[in-house]
Scaffold this motif. Structure first.
Motif, PDB file in Angstrom:
ATOM      1  N   UNK A 570       0.846  -1.198   0.000  1.00 28.53           N
ATOM      2  CA  UNK A 570       0.000   0.000   0.000  1.00 28.53           C
ATOM      3  C   UNK A 570       0.874   1.238   0.000  1.00 28.53           C
ATOM      4  N   UNK A 571       0.235   2.348  -0.361  1.00 26.91           N
ATOM      5  CA  UNK A 571       0.978   3.576  -0.638  1.00 26.91           C
ATOM      6  C   UNK A 571       1.883   4.041   0.463  1.00 26.91           C
ATOM      7  N   UNK A 572       1.365   4.006   1.695  1.00 22.85           N
ATOM      8  CA  UNK A 572       2.164   4.555   2.783  1.00 22.85           C
ATOM      9  C   UNK A 572       3.295   3.647   3.202  1.00 22.85           C
ATOM     10  N   UNK A 573       3.233   2.384   2.793  1.00 22.44           N
ATOM     11  CA  UNK A 573       4.167   1.413   3.353  1.00 22.44           C
ATOM     12  C   UNK A 573       5.588   1.631   2.838  1.00 22.44           C
ATOM     13  N   UNK A 574       5.764   1.603   1.550  1.00 25.82           N
ATOM     14  CA  UNK A 574       7.096   1.832   0.992  1.00 25.82           C
ATOM     15  C   UNK A 574       7.215   3.205   0.345  1.00 25.82           C
ATOM     16  N   UNK A 575       6.348   3.426  -0.658  1.00 19.32           N
ATOM     17  CA  UNK A 575       6.490   4.645  -1.467  1.00 19.32           C
ATOM     18  C   UNK A 575       6.371   5.897  -0.609  1.00 19.32           C
ATOM     19  N   UNK A 576       5.404   5.911   0.315  1.00 15.01           N
ATOM     20  CA  UNK A 576       5.207   7.082   1.163  1.00 15.01           C
ATOM     21  C   UNK A 576       6.431   7.373   2.006  1.00 15.01           C
ATOM     22  N   UNK A 577       6.999   6.343   2.598  1.00 12.29           N
ATOM     23  CA  UNK A 577       8.206   6.533   3.418  1.00 12.29           C
ATOM     24  C   UNK A 577       9.359   7.062   2.565  1.00 12.29           C
ATOM     25  N   UNK A 578       9.507   6.435   1.406  1.00 13.96           N
ATOM     26  CA  UNK A 578      10.629   6.853   0.545  1.00 13.96           C
ATOM     27  C   UNK A 578      10.448   8.310   0.120  1.00 13.96           C
ATOM     28  N   UNK A 579       9.234   8.667  -0.287  1.00 16.54           N
ATOM     29  CA  UNK A 579       8.973  10.050  -0.721  1.00 16.54           C
ATOM     30  C   UNK A 579       9.278  11.019   0.416  1.00 16.54           C
ATOM     31  N   UNK A 580       8.835  10.686   1.588  1.00 16.17           N
ATOM     32  CA  UNK A 580       9.045  11.553   2.740  1.00 16.17           C
ATOM     33  C   UNK A 580      10.538  11.741   3.024  1.00 16.17           C
ATOM     34  N   UNK A 581      11.279  10.639   2.993  1.00  8.69           N
ATOM     35  CA  UNK A 581      12.726  10.715   3.243  1.00  8.69           C
ATOM     36  C   UNK A 581      13.436  11.517   2.150  1.00  8.69           C
ATOM     37  N   UNK A 582      13.020  11.303   0.929  1.00 13.47           N
ATOM     38  CA  UNK A 582      13.646  12.017  -0.194  1.00 13.47           C
ATOM     39  C   UNK A 582      13.434  13.519  -0.062  1.00 13.47           C
ATOM     40  N   UNK A 583      12.196  13.910   0.269  1.00  9.04           N
ATOM     41  CA  UNK A 583      11.899  15.334   0.389  1.00  9.04           C
ATOM     42  C   UNK A 583      12.723  15.941   1.522  1.00  9.04           C
ATOM     43  N   UNK A 584      12.794  15.237   2.632  1.00 12.50           N
ATOM     44  CA  UNK A 584      13.577  15.755   3.754  1.00 12.50           C
ATOM     45  C   UNK A 584      15.052  15.889   3.383  1.00 12.50           C
ATOM     46  N   UNK A 585      15.553  14.855   2.697  1.00 16.66           N
ATOM     47  CA  UNK A 585      16.956  14.868   2.288  1.00 16.66           C
ATOM     48  C   UNK A 585      17.241  16.073   1.394  1.00 16.66           C
ATOM     49  N   UNK A 586      16.318  16.321   0.472  1.00 13.13           N
ATOM     50  CA  UNK A 586      16.566  17.410  -0.474  1.00 13.13           C
ATOM     51  C   UNK A 586      16.447  18.766   0.199  1.00 13.13           C
ATOM     52  N   UNK A 587      15.423  18.922   1.040  1.00 17.72           N
ATOM     53  CA  UNK A 587      15.175  20.246   1.606  1.00 17.72           C
ATOM     54  C   UNK A 587      16.062  20.536   2.817  1.00 17.72           C
ATOM     55  N   UNK A 588      16.341  19.509   3.630  1.00 10.01           N
ATOM     56  CA  UNK A 588      17.131  19.731   4.835  1.00 10.01           C
ATOM     57  C   UNK A 588      18.587  19.303   4.700  1.00 10.01           C
ATOM     58  N   UNK A 589      18.809  18.343   3.853  1.00  7.17           N
ATOM     59  CA  UNK A 589      20.174  17.830   3.700  1.00  7.17           C
ATOM     60  C   UNK A 589      20.476  16.704   4.665  1.00  7.17           C
ATOM     61  N   UNK A 590      19.712  16.603   5.731  1.00 10.88           N
ATOM     62  CA  UNK A 590      19.947  15.506   6.687  1.00 10.88           C
ATOM     63  C   UNK A 590      18.618  14.819   6.997  1.00 10.88           C
ATOM     64  N   UNK A 591      18.718  13.636   7.538  1.00 11.47           N
ATOM     65  CA  UNK A 591      17.523  12.864   7.887  1.00 11.47           C
ATOM     66  C   UNK A 591      17.365  12.889   9.402  1.00 11.47           C
ATOM     67  N   UNK A 592      16.197  13.369   9.843  1.00  7.10           N
ATOM     68  CA  UNK A 592      15.966  13.397  11.290  1.00  7.10           C
ATOM     69  C   UNK A 592      15.315  12.105  11.768  1.00  7.10           C
ATOM     70  N   UNK A 593      14.597  11.421  10.883  1.00  9.04           N
ATOM     71  CA  UNK A 593      13.846  10.229  11.307  1.00  9.04           C
ATOM     72  C   UNK A 593      14.616   8.983  10.898  1.00  9.04           C
ATOM     73  N   UNK A 594      15.687   8.721  11.617  1.00  9.76           N
ATOM     74  CA  UNK A 594      16.563   7.619  11.225  1.00  9.76           C
ATOM     75  C   UNK A 594      15.879   6.273  11.368  1.00  9.76           C
ATOM     76  N   UNK A 595      14.872   6.184  12.265  1.00  8.16           N
ATOM     77  CA  UNK A 595      14.169   4.907  12.400  1.00  8.16           C
ATOM     78  C   UNK A 595      13.426   4.567  11.115  1.00  8.16           C
ATOM     79  N   UNK A 596      12.812   5.605  10.510  1.00  6.45           N
ATOM     80  CA  UNK A 596      12.115   5.384   9.239  1.00  6.45           C
ATOM     81  C   UNK A 596      13.108   4.969   8.142  1.00  6.45           C
ATOM     82  N   UNK A 597      14.235   5.647   8.133  1.00  7.27           N
ATOM     83  CA  UNK A 597      15.290   5.323   7.156  1.00  7.27           C
ATOM     84  C   UNK A 597      15.743   3.872   7.332  1.00  7.27           C
TER      85      UNK A 597
END
Lengths: 622, 392
Positions: A570-597
């Motif tokens: 389902x959408x939130x399971x893989x794709x949603x997590x990946x999208x969220x991490x990608x956006x954070x990486x691009x906008x912030x440069x670092x990942x704050x939610x390492x558990x999700x990563x």
């Protein structure tokens, strides 16, 4: 007679000579060609191929010298073959075979014995070089990859084949050409122009100087350096997240149409397709018909978009004035239509208006909206074509026209299409027959890049630039009209507001509430798409695709992204997590939610992909 | 007279293509100009009076080759003094022409008489037979050119017909084999028997001719297969098209055709010939000089050269015909015949319609002896012509 005999003979001789000369010199042109072949040698001077940098000026691809071991067979003296083979790491039979082949080709002319030694191999060999008479080194330029990522974006270099030589007179046997990706599309820019020298030969095939003092010779023109729109770090991160999964990610900069990242999984190290092992590696990648590493899913894979498509149905409905944002629709775990047929839905509050309808991804809501669009007009055909044309203004259902070597049109049905499959007018069809379109299933197919572009158009409230990969040539921004002309959608800007708010609510209290990024206002939409494959000749349903679109920040969008993960459930399971991490990486440069990563990096879908090939019965969506 | 100088003046322009030899040739050309002055200053009477002496000296010089000669390119036809080599066979042609002219110019000589014919043939055949085994078949072949003055002075046409028939049968035997040739000869003679109303040849004579032709044809076949050396056979086979070997024996002819053929309409321009520069055509500055002309000056240039030779030859016949004395006329015809034969054989060879025979193109090919001998040949005739009114 005695006086004129000699006259007659002389005149006859003269006429015979003149006609023979006329035949040789004017009529029969084959001699002129033969002459060119045996007296003039053409030598090419290959320029350096242009470098490729990313959008931030990071070097991705440069050149490295490589060294071909050449031999002129007649000059080769007896030598220590055992040592030679050991240094160059080849077998004695191989060496003998290659020398024999070279001798057959020509005893006087050089042949490649071992191609593309690396610098270190060459350094070692060079010390012993003097022992091997008749051998010498020819320097060539090869690609040097500074990155292990983006092989699908960069493309690769290969030797030209017969077909290319026949079609394009620039190339001759042995030349290198860019294939796929940037190397393929911008081949002419990157390769430069090779220089040519005409050398006069004598009858022993020795060079005796430049032909006509070199007036036909040309100087090589260096290939141009380019910057591509890819963010090297984001690309690398995307590929890392997609390890052990299959699918594609496309991230765009909405304000420019620049492609920030384009990930396909599985992928491969671009350096594999270079050097001595190129051929073996290519064969291995090419014949992996299950994982298809050479298949660029970001550009080529046509998936049913699923729920993200609902956003665009909402937009069309607002534009066509068939709903207001306040209109509510009931949902009883789905939408019943016709006799006993039902479009299922999950549990959520009911009834819902537009914004929560998007946030909760209510199928019943969008079934109602879709029917209103189609049924606004007197015939379903008319309604279908209006709907279809709105979609096409978002670059769907046709080639995008980007500067990527490859692409697919996807599929957006229209009235004519349904007339054909339902055999109209013998049989009639109505909006309910196409109801799957309401939720992005049915006949609709989209590639990840089309979905990303649609997301960018929504974030811009009604316009987009054609996605493209080239940013600068030799430091100068591109001016190509195809990529600097705005495409305006058929939807008015004001109609985007509620839809964007709905997408924002997806994160705030909807299907992606767990994927919020601290400090960033993000809008998105989950998607879960049913899909089928042929297993043992039978159409079999596989685990749903996991799909997600997102853009952020909501007020001033800097990134729009679409993620497909095949069979991710389902959408939130893989794709949603990946999208969220990608956006954070691009906008912030670092990942704050390492558990999700960590969750993404540690979860593999390989078991899921193995199911259809196991030969055993299997269950899905678990 | 300007024709001579025009064709002579043409020589340097082509020979300049070869830096390594052109210097030498330039010296020869300058020396030949001196020679011209000398030749023109000698009284015409001298040539007639001393022709016998000149003839004998030249016979001795070619015979002396067997003892003192130097072998170059397989032929012992050179004397070497210091760095200069001289080919006496070239000069023997002049001597023979003079001797023949003197003999035929004698009031007592009547070429229609068999004994006189024998003597005339002897004058021609002796130098040819001395040259032939050197071996220099090309130079020897040129002596056949003396048939033209003999014919002009009254030699029966039968000789020419026989010679022509002999050559024709020779070639056709090689192509079609002796049996077909014999049948063809028989058919032609029968045909002539029916077509000719008057003066029919006797059947017995026809039978004899057919038998002779058959014997000749078979012997040609035998000689070709068993007596000729392989290289001679190959040369014929290449021109007759029965064998193509562009790397071995056929290389010369093939490369020469390529060079000429690549010239096109206008050629590649002076010193721009790729084949010439690459020295693909062997002997391109001597016997194969015409291939350079063809490549660098194209059809225009090469046909101009052919046209100039034709004009020169036709002009020479006209001059010969206007001579008052038999000596002058015979000499004139000899000059024409010799130049014509050189022209015929050399260019035929270069453009691939005649077997490879080492024979230079007059005034074009590199070589001092050749240049000088043609200069002498031609300018003696000019001197004779200029004084044609003043004696006899």
């Amino acid at each position: 007679m005695r006086k004129i005999l000699l006259y007659i003979l002389i005149i006859t001789t003269g006429i015979i000579f003149l006609s023979r000369l006329f035949y040789l010199q004017v009529v029969d042109t084959s001699f002129a060609r033969l002459s060119e072949n045996n007296a003039i040698k053409v030598v090419y001077d290959y320029p350096q191929r242009g470098y490729i940098f990313d959008r931030n000026g990071e070097l991705l691809v440069s050149n490295q010298p490589s060294y071909d071991v050449m031999a002129i067979p007649r000059n080769v003296k007896a030598f220590d073959t055992a040592e030679f083979c050991k240094i160059l790491n080849i077998s004695a039979e191989d060496l003998v075979k290659k020398l024999d082949k070279a001798k057959i080709y020509s005893p006087r002319l050089p042949s490649i014995i071992i191609p593309q030694l690396t610098k270190s191999e060459y350094a070692y060999f060079q010390e012993k070089m003097r022992k091997y008479e008749g051998f010498y080194i020819q320097k060539r330029s090869l690609r040097d990859y500074q990155t292990k990522n983006g092989s699908n974006v960069l493309g690769y270099i290969t030797e030209v084949n017969k077909k290319i030589i026949d079609e394009n007179p620039y190339y001759i046997s042995g030349d290198l050409i860019g294939k796929q990706g940037v190397e393929g599309y911008y081949e002419e820019l990157l390769r430069g122009v090779k220089g040519v020298k005409y050398i006069q030969k004598d009858r022993f095939n020795r060079d005796i100087g430049a032909y006509k003092e070199g007036i036909f010779d040309t100087i090589p023109k260096k290939g141009k350096d380019i910057n591509i729109t890819i963010d090297g770090i984001l690309q690398a991160y995307g590929e890392k997240l997609m390890e052990n999964k299959r699918g594609g990610i496309v991230a765009l900069e909405p304000k420019t149409g620049e492609i920030l990242a384009m990930v396909t999984a599985p992928s491969y190290d671009p350096a594999l397709l270079m050097g001595r092992q190129r051929s073996a590696n290519f064969t291995k990648l090419y014949y992996d018909t299950i994982a298809k590493p050479l298949y660029d899913r970001g550009l080529l894979a046509e998936y049913p978009p699923g729920s993200p498509f609902k956003t665009i149905n909402a937009l069309i409905a607002l534009q066509e004035n068939v709903v207001t944002t306040e209109d509510r629709f009931y949902c009883n775990r789905g939408y019943a239509y016709g006799r006993g047929r039902k479009l299922g839905c999950h549990a959520h509050p009911s009834p819902l208006s537009m914004i929560p309808g998007i946030a909760q991804s209510c199928n019943a809501y969008f079934a109602n909206v879709y029917r209103r669009i189609i049924e606004k007009y007197d015939t379903p055909q008319e309604g279908m074509d209006v709907w279809s044309n709105h979609l096409k203004s978002f670059g769907l259902g046709g080639y995008l026209g980007s500067d990527l070597s490859t692409g697919r049109p996807g599929k957006i049905p229209n009235a004519e299409y349904y007339n054909r499959i339902y055999d109209y007018p013998t049989y009639k069809w109505f909006s309910t027959a196409t109801l799957s379109n309401a939720i992005g299933q049915g006949e609709i197919l989209m590639t990840p890049i089309q979905l990303a572009n649609m997301t960018a158009a929504i974030s811009n409230k009604g316009w987009y630039y054609t996605p493209h990969i080239l940013k600068k040539i030799e430091g100068q921004p591109i001016k190509d009209e195809a990529f600097t002309k705005k495409h305006i959608t058929t939807i008015d800007a004001k109609n985007f507001e509620p839809v964007i708010e709905g997408m924002h609510q997806v994160y705030m209290n909807g299907t992606a509430a767990a994927l919020r990024i601290p400090g960033i206002e993000i809008a998105g939409k989950t998607g879960t798409a049913e899909n089928f494959a042929k297993v043992n000749g039978k159409k079999t349903q596989l685990t749903d695709h996991s799909i997600f679109i997102a853009f952020a920040p909501v007020d001033n969008p800097k990134i729009a992204i679409a993620v497909f993960v095949e069979n991710g459930y389902w959408g939130g399971r893989y794709a949603g997590r990946i999208a969220s991490l990608m956006v954070e990486k691009y906008l912030k440069g670092t990942i704050t939610r390492t558990d999700m990563e960590d969750w993404i990096l540690s979860h593999s879908l390989e078991d899921e992909y193995a199911k259809p090939y196991s030969g055993q019965p299997f269950s899905i969506n678990n | 007279m300007n024709i001579y100088s025009a064709s002579l003046g043409d020589a340097p322009s082509s020979i300049f293509d070869f830096s390594q030899t052109y210097g030498k040739q330039a010296v020869w050309i300058i020396l030949s100009l001196v020679l011209i002055v000398i030749l023109l200053s000698i009284e015409a009477r001298f040539y007639m009076r001393f022709s016998s002496v000149i003839y004998i000296i030249s016979l001795l010089s070619i015979a002396g080759l067997f003892v003192f000669g130097k072998t170059i390119n397989g032929a012992t036809s050179w004397y070497v003094f210091g760095g200069i080599s001289i080919q006496p066979a070239e000069f023997a042609k002049v001597a023979t022409a003079l001797a023949l002219a003197k003999y035929l110019g004698d009031i007592q000589t009547n070429i229609k008489l068999f004994t006189n014919q024998i003597k005339a043939f002897m004058i021609i055949a002796i130098p040819a037979l001395i040259i032939l085994p050197q071996p220099d078949a090309g130079s020897a072949m040129v002596y056949a050119a003396f048939l033209f003055p003999l014919y002009r002075e009254g030699l029966s046409g039968i000789y020419l017909i026989l010679l022509f028939a002999a050559i024709a049968i020779f070639v056709f035997t090689l192509v079609f084999g002796p049996i077909y040739v014999t049948l063809a000869v028989f058919a032609i003679l029968l045909l002539s028997l029916f077509l000719k109303k008057r003066n029919r040849p006797k059947p017995l004579l026809i039978l004899l001719i057919v038998l002779a032709a058959m014997a000749y044809s078979f012997s040609v076949d035998y000689i070709f297969q068993n007596v000729f050396e392989q290289r001679h056979r190959d040369r014929f086979n290449i021109v007759l098209g029965s064998e193509v070997d562009t790397r071995g024996i056929g290389y010369n002819t093939n490369q020469s055709e390529i060079a000429i053929g690549s010239g096109g309409w206008l050629g590649k321009g002076w010193t721009e010939g790729t084949q010439t520069k690459g020295q693909f055509v062997p002997e391109q500055h001597t016997d194969y000089i015409f291939s350079t002309v063809g490549e660098e000056w194209g059809f225009l240039g090469s046909s101009l050269v052919v046209a100039l030779f034709m004009l020169l030859l036709l002009r020479l016949i006209m001059l010969a015909e206007r001579q008052k004395s038999v000596f002058n006329r015979v000499y004139g015809y000899s000059v024409t015949g010799i130049i014509f034969f050189h022209f015929l054989i050399n260019i035929s060879m270069v453009i691939g319609i005649f077997p490879t025979v080492g024979i230079p193109l007059p005034f074009f090919s590199y070589g001092g002896s050749g240049l000088w001998s043609f200069t002498i040949l031609l300018f003696i005739f000019l001197k004779l012509d200029s004084e044609r009114m003043s004696f006899w």
